[in-house]
Design a protein around this motif. Structure first.
Motif, short mmCIF file in Angstrom:
data_model
loop_
_atom_site.label_atom_id
_atom_site.label_comp_id
_atom_site.label_asym_id
_atom_site.label_seq_id
_atom_site.Cartn_x
_atom_site.Cartn_y
_atom_site.Cartn_z
N UNK A 66 0.83 -1.21 0.00
CA UNK A 66 0.00 0.00 0.00
C UNK A 66 0.86 1.25 0.00
N UNK A 67 1.95 1.22 0.75
CA UNK A 67 2.84 2.39 0.83
C UNK A 67 3.70 2.51 -0.42
N UNK A 68 4.28 1.39 -0.86
CA UNK A 68 5.15 1.37 -2.03
C UNK A 68 4.70 0.24 -2.96
N UNK A 69 3.70 0.48 -3.81
CA UNK A 69 3.19 -0.58 -4.69
C UNK A 69 4.26 -1.19 -5.58
N UNK A 70 5.31 -0.43 -5.90
CA UNK A 70 6.34 -0.95 -6.80
C UNK A 70 7.15 -2.08 -6.17
N UNK A 71 7.04 -2.25 -4.85
CA UNK A 71 7.77 -3.34 -4.19
C UNK A 71 7.00 -4.66 -4.25
N UNK A 72 5.76 -4.63 -4.76
CA UNK A 72 4.92 -5.83 -4.74
C UNK A 72 5.56 -7.05 -5.40
N UNK A 73 6.26 -6.90 -6.56
CA UNK A 73 6.86 -8.11 -7.16
C UNK A 73 7.88 -8.79 -6.26
N UNK A 74 8.67 -8.00 -5.51
CA UNK A 74 9.68 -8.60 -4.64
C UNK A 74 9.11 -8.99 -3.28
N UNK A 75 8.55 -8.01 -2.57
CA UNK A 75 8.01 -8.28 -1.24
C UNK A 75 6.86 -9.28 -1.33
N UNK A 76 6.02 -9.12 -2.35
CA UNK A 76 4.89 -10.03 -2.51
C UNK A 76 5.32 -11.47 -2.70
N UNK A 77 6.31 -11.69 -3.56
CA UNK A 77 6.79 -13.06 -3.79
C UNK A 77 7.52 -13.61 -2.56
N UNK A 105 13.76 -7.38 3.61
CA UNK A 105 12.60 -6.52 3.40
C UNK A 105 13.06 -5.07 3.19
N UNK A 106 14.05 -4.64 4.00
CA UNK A 106 14.53 -3.26 3.92
C UNK A 106 15.15 -2.94 2.57
N UNK A 107 15.91 -3.87 2.01
CA UNK A 107 16.52 -3.64 0.70
C UNK A 107 15.46 -3.54 -0.39
N UNK A 108 14.43 -4.40 -0.31
CA UNK A 108 13.33 -4.32 -1.28
C UNK A 108 12.59 -2.99 -1.16
N UNK A 109 12.41 -2.53 0.07
CA UNK A 109 11.76 -1.23 0.28
C UNK A 109 12.62 -0.09 -0.27
N UNK A 110 13.93 -0.19 -0.08
CA UNK A 110 14.83 0.84 -0.63
C UNK A 110 14.74 0.88 -2.14
N UNK A 111 14.68 -0.30 -2.77
CA UNK A 111 14.53 -0.36 -4.23
C UNK A 111 13.21 0.26 -4.66
N UNK A 112 12.14 -0.06 -3.93
CA UNK A 112 10.83 0.53 -4.24
C UNK A 112 10.81 2.03 -4.06
#
Length: 383
Positions: free
Chosen positions: A228-239, A367-374
């Motif tokens: 919800x905060x960073x939708x672009x992270x969905x492919x990484x965080x979601x998987x 999780x933090x690295x994926x959020x940084x990428x997002x």
């Protein structure tokens, strides 16, 4: 006789000896060096063996990476198709699903403060971003390079592809995976420099038991909140969280086994060989590559140092209940960084057991690295 001479001449012309440059020989030597480190020294062999072999192949037979348009037969090279899966962010996302299926988030759930240590270790990413900008890289290239500081190869590949930095994807990926492999060499001197022997001997209280309900709810809640905060992270965080939900829900054992074994290792083969095949002499032996490798080391070192220093701060605040060494595990090289925290702590006190405590910051770092990428993708308007 003329026929024999002509035939032998044609065969000689088709060999690689007459077509290789000195740069190709250098890269072949580098590939053999990586194979030695992987096979003899055991440095992340699952990653380094396919990467090194891909490097070997492309520098002997460059056409193996030709696109359909570039090839003379209209088909393209074998590893070109593997590489497209990197560019399309398919393989990095599948890797994350496999990681999730093999990861226990229990230590993080039991000690939520670990999120802070994982976040602190991401400082190296933003330090590298500023450093890359100062070295003349564009803002998007600097962002792609900086993720090396998280010691997370799939995320580095994912972000470089999303930001259309394919020209430097090879050096970025090789640097990221190389530093993941060298965690046991790079981190301990930094950890020992920034901590005292008394701090390294600190024993932490046993973590509380985590219920199955908590483990089931965790991936669902994290996916909802982060996406919800960073939708672009969905492919990484979601998987990542889908793989973990497979593991924890207890009703899809077959999916868990597939994601964490067969599928995971197939993806590692495809990703590793295709990443290695981006390191042709022409693409790899230049000043930008040296800058990327240097920036990656700086970023990784800064991330390790930031995690340890934040661990020291938590140690002071809690009255000596937190061993600062677990902060170094905030980089997302799972589970190697956590094992290094355990090893350095055990050197100070053989009865000290930090592994499970270090796993909290370690998985938080993923999780933090994926959020940084997002975050970078959101800044540049990439979806």
């Amino acid at each position: 006789m003329e026929y024999i001479t002509s035939t032998l001449g044609n065969l000689m012309d088709q060999t690689a000896f007459l077509n290789l440059t000195w740069g190709n020989y250098v890269m072949i030597a580098v590939a053999c060096g990586f194979l030695y480190l992987a096979i003899k020294k055991g440095f992340e062999p699952l990653l380094l063996v396919p990467i090194a072999f891909g490097m070997l192949l492309v520098n002997i037979y460059p056409d193996i990476m030709l696109s359909i348009e570039e090839s003379s037969n209209g088909v393209g090279g074998l590893l070109h198709y593997f590489y497209l899966l990197d560019e399309w962010a398919i393989l990095p996302s599948l890797i994350f699903m496999g990681v999730g299926a093999m990861t226990d988030f229990g230590p993080l759930i039991a000690n939520p403060k670990s999120f802070l240590l994982g976040a602190a270790a991401q400082f190296g990413i933003f330090a590298a971003y500023l450093g890359a900008m100062a070295m003349g890289f564009s803002d998007k290239a600097a962002a792609a390079i900086s993720i090396i500081g998280g010691a997370d190869g799939p995320t580095s590949i994912f972000l470089a592809g999303k930001l259309q930095q394919t020209a430097i994807l090879g050096p970025i990926a090789v640097a990221a995976y190389s530093y993941m492999s060298l965690v046991p060499i790079i981190q301990p001197p930094i950890m020992k420099l920034l901590t005292t022997e008394e701090e390294r001997k600190i024993k932490m209280e046993q973590l509380r038991p985590v219920s199955q309900l908590e483990k089931i709810l965790f991936p669902i809640i994290i996916t909802i909140v982060v996406s919800l905060i960073l939708p672009t992270t969905a492919p990484l965080v979601g998987m990542l969280m889908l793989g973990n939900l497979f593991k924890e829900c207890g009703v899809v054992r077959q999916l868990t086994e597939t994601a964490s074994n067969a599928l995971m290792y197939i993806v590692v083969i495809l990703l590793g060989t295709s990443v290695g095949a981006t390191t042709s002499a022409e693409a790899f032996l230049n000043m930008d590559t040296l800058k990327i490798v240097a920036l990656g080391l700086v970023a990784f070192s800064f991330g390790t140092a930031a995690g340890v220093l934040f661990g020291k701060l938590m140690c002071k605040i809690t009255g000596g209940k937190v061993n600062p060494l677990i902060g170094s595990a905030g980089v997302s090289a799972v589970p190697m960084a956590a094992r290094v925290s355990q090893k350095v702590g055990a050197e100070a006190d053989p009865t000290n057991f930090l592994l499970m405590h270090a796993m909290g910051p370690n998985v938080a770092g993923v999780i933090g690295t994926a959020v940084a990428a997002g975050t970078f993708m959101a800044i540049f308007g990439v979806k």
